[in-house]
Enzyme design. Structure first.
Site, PDB file in Angstrom:
ATOM      1  N   ASP A 251       0.851  -1.196   0.000  1.00 43.57           N
ATOM      2  CA  ASP A 251       0.000   0.000   0.000  1.00 43.57           C
ATOM      3  C   ASP A 251       0.888   1.248   0.000  1.00 43.57           C
ATOM      4  O   ASP A 251       1.367   1.680   1.047  1.00 43.57           O
ATOM      5  CB  ASP A 251      -0.924  -0.004   1.234  1.00 43.57           C
ATOM      6  CG  ASP A 251      -1.829   1.231   1.278  1.00 43.57           C
ATOM      7  OD1 ASP A 251      -1.900   1.955   0.263  1.00 43.57           O
ATOM      8  OD2 ASP A 251      -2.471   1.444   2.327  1.00 43.57           O
ATOM      9  N   LYS A 258       1.556   8.061   0.231  1.00 44.44           N
ATOM     10  CA  LYS A 258       1.978   8.143   1.631  1.00 44.44           C
ATOM     11  C   LYS A 258       3.346   8.798   1.719  1.00 44.44           C
ATOM     12  O   LYS A 258       4.193   8.557   0.854  1.00 44.44           O
ATOM     13  CB  LYS A 258       2.116   6.729   2.213  1.00 44.44           C
ATOM     14  CG  LYS A 258       0.809   6.025   2.524  1.00 44.44           C
ATOM     15  CD  LYS A 258       1.081   4.655   3.141  1.00 44.44           C
ATOM     16  CE  LYS A 258      -0.202   3.867   3.326  1.00 44.44           C
ATOM     17  NZ  LYS A 258      -1.095   4.408   4.348  1.00 44.44           N
ATOM     18  N   ASP A 269       0.212  -4.776   4.775  1.00 44.39           N
ATOM     19  CA  ASP A 269      -1.204  -4.458   4.529  1.00 44.39           C
ATOM     20  C   ASP A 269      -1.991  -5.655   3.980  1.00 44.39           C
ATOM     21  O   ASP A 269      -3.177  -5.555   3.726  1.00 44.39           O
ATOM     22  CB  ASP A 269      -1.291  -3.261   3.571  1.00 44.39           C
ATOM     23  CG  ASP A 269      -2.447  -2.335   3.912  1.00 44.39           C
ATOM     24  OD1 ASP A 269      -2.955  -2.418   5.047  1.00 44.39           O
ATOM     25  OD2 ASP A 269      -2.864  -1.556   3.042  1.00 44.39           O
ATOM     26  N   ARG A 332     -10.880  -0.379   2.186  1.00 46.80           N
ATOM     27  CA  ARG A 332     -12.342  -0.439   2.303  1.00 46.80           C
ATOM     28  C   ARG A 332     -13.000  -0.652   0.936  1.00 46.80           C
ATOM     29  O   ARG A 332     -14.102  -1.206   0.863  1.00 46.80           O
ATOM     30  CB  ARG A 332     -12.854   0.830   3.011  1.00 46.80           C
ATOM     31  CG  ARG A 332     -12.584   2.104   2.283  1.00 46.80           C
ATOM     32  CD  ARG A 332     -12.777   3.322   3.192  1.00 46.80           C
ATOM     33  NE  ARG A 332     -11.642   3.528   4.109  1.00 46.80           N
ATOM     34  CZ  ARG A 332     -11.598   4.473   5.043  1.00 46.80           C
ATOM     35  NH1 ARG A 332     -12.607   5.296   5.204  1.00 46.80           N
ATOM     36  NH2 ARG A 332     -10.538   4.589   5.815  1.00 46.80           N
TER      37      ARG A 332
END
Ligand code: BES
Ligand code: ZN
Ligand code: ZN
Length: 492
Positions: A251, A258, A269, A332
């Site tokens: 990720d 990030k 992750d 999600r």
């Protein structure tokens, strides 16, 4: 590591070392053989005392509870691992109505001895490999030898699969790709009877309208995989359970990139998917009386000209539309489609596992995972029945004020909240949007972002992956399978 249970008295076993537990401040127990040789005062609490000349190690534990015993075992291992010894013996110990649990000891030894040294040129050279448990004390109290032996075997299976999960999560992102995860799932299915595996590629995801999952994958050079493992027990299943796992093999955050410090460790992750895979494998090996499905969404979240973007609107598998406001809230999105797929299996219980939010680590710390969902009894039951596993969980409550924060002006829901507070719960509430009315009360969301991957060792966990939620779910399922047995709770 080999564990052997014997009915002989401890003094009849020849081993290189003997380990003796001191529970609380019970320094008068008959197993304490060197009382004159050490300073009781220093020994109080939970220290370790090694007496090499006497070939004995004493370890203090706070109480005869499962987790204290696991910790004690890991301390014994750490204290002895540099000694050139091969075998160790440990006697039974009963204190009031509580006894030293050999299965907790096995878990403590196997989990505590784990090391990820694949990339080290110099490997650890511990020779300690045989551990004898002497159950003569328990026989006197008519505790069943065969039952204890089964408990030891089961604990070893559980701890071995937890270590397998640690190996998968610790593996570098270059090697541990979605295809590698699919290969591992298939290998498990080949090895374990009653476990089957279906692997689906991007064409299937397209046919299934899994556009949220596909959007996350778009910028990755590696194709995604939807992995569906199935376990059917030999006996009648008590329940059908779907485990859903976030399997982000890396990720980077995507276009909402990030910062470097936060990107580091993001190979972890995939922990949710790996835990779900290890749970189903353990349940199959233990022949637990549940039909279990594990649905793993495996992909990277990367960056490129074809990346999905903040401002995009995705039409998910369930038809619910999603405004993308941050491409780093990708887990999600993958889970939304996987949860929709899992509900079509018509399960009695759905548990999802995800390193979903940094907010969960900020809020709960590195030791505790969050339990969310709509069913108060189910959340409480999970917390209570999983407690003897030693894993820590806290229930985070949904509320309608937080629910309002994920409203979108352009779509049915936004993938981020409009406030920076309450990020774990708003992520849980996002997932709730994809749970159909019939399943609202049958769903648990576990955010394992804190304990899944450690930058500092604690308890019997090393730096790196821990196999979070695996033990908790197996203890939970075992307790569900045997609701009348209160004895596990006593040792907790
Ligand atoms: N994988 C991260 C969450 C995470 C962070 C897990 C730290 C373990 C340790 C997740 O995909 C993420 O980046 N979430 C964002 C959500 C935000 C953009 C709404 C976060 O937590 O910052
Ligand atoms: Zn992210
Ligand atoms: Zn993530």
């Amino acid at each position: 590591m080999k564990f052997e249970l014997t009915e002989k008295h401890i003094d009849e076993i020849s081993a290189d070392f003997e380990a003796i537990f001191i529970v609380g401040e019970n320094l008068k127990h008959k197993f304490i053989k060197d009382a004159d040789q050490f300073d009781f005062y220093n020994y109080k609490g939970d220290g370790v005392l090694v007496l090499p000349q006497n070939r004995r190690i004493y370890v203090g534990i706070k109480a005869l509870k499962y987790d204290a015993v696991r910790l004690g075992a890991a301390k014994i291992w750490n204290a002895l691992k540099s000694y050139k010894i091969k075998s160790l013996k440990i006697g039974a110990y009963i204190c009031g109505c509580q006894k030293l649990s050999f299965s907790a000891l096995v878990e403590g030894f196997v989990l505590g001895a784990y090391e990820f040294d694949k990339y080290k040129s110099v490997k650890n050279s511990t020779t300690l490999d045989e551990i004898y448990f002497c159950a003569d004390e328990y026989n006197e109290r008519e505790l069943k030898f065969a039952k204890i032996r089964d408990g030891i075997k089961e604990a070893q299976i559980l701890a071995d699969f937890t270590n397998f999960a640690k190996d998968c999560v610790n593996e570098i992102p270059e090697i541990y790709t979605p295809i590698k995860m699919a290969d591992d799932a298939r290998k498990l299915a080949d090895e374990i009877p009653n476990l089957e595996c279906e692997i689906y590629d991007e064409n299937f995801l397209r046919e299934q309208n899994m556009n949220a999952f596909l959007a996350v994958n778009r910028s990755s050079a590696l194709p995604p995989r939807l992995i569906h493992l199935r376990y059917k027990p030999q006996q009648n299943a008590l329940k059908k359970i779907a485990l859903v796992g976030k399997g982000l093999t890396y990720d980077s955050g995507g276009l909402s990139l990030k910062p470097s410090d936060y990107m580091l460790t993001m190979k972890s992750d995939k922990s949710g998917a790996i835990s779900a895979m290890s749970i189903i494998a353990t349940a199959a090996k233990l022949n637990l009386p549940f039909e279990i499905h594990a649905v793993l969404g495996a992909s990277e979240n990367m960056i490129g000209g074809n990346s999905y973007k903040p401002d995009d609107v995705l039409i998910s598998r369930s038809g619910v539309t999603i405004e993308v406001r941050n491409t780093d809230a990708e887990g999600r999105l993958v889970l939304a489609d996987c949860l929709s797929y899992a509900q079509d299996l018509n399960p009695d219980l759905i548990i999802d596992f995800a390193t979903l939010t940094g907010a969960c680590v900020v809020g709960l710390g590195e030791f505790t995972s969050a339990i969310m969902g709509n069913n108060e009894d189910l959340k409480r039951e999970f917390k209570e029945l999983s407690a003897p596993s030693g894993e820590l969980f806290t229930i985070l409550e949904f509320n309608d004020y937080l629910r309002d924060l994920i409203k979108s002006n352009i779509a049915d829901v936004s993938n981020t909240a409009s406030s920076r507070y309450g990020g774990s719960i708003t992520a849980g509430l996002f997932l709730d949007k994809f749970i159909k009315e019939d399943f609202k009360d049958k769903w648990l969301h576990l955010d394992i972002a804190g304990p899944a991957y450690l930058e500092k060792a604690w308890g019997y966990n090393q730096i790196g992956a821990t196999g979070a939620a695996i033990r908790a779910v197996i203890y939970y399922l075992k307790a569900l399978a045997k609701p009348s047995c209160g004895c596990d709770k006593k040792g907790a």
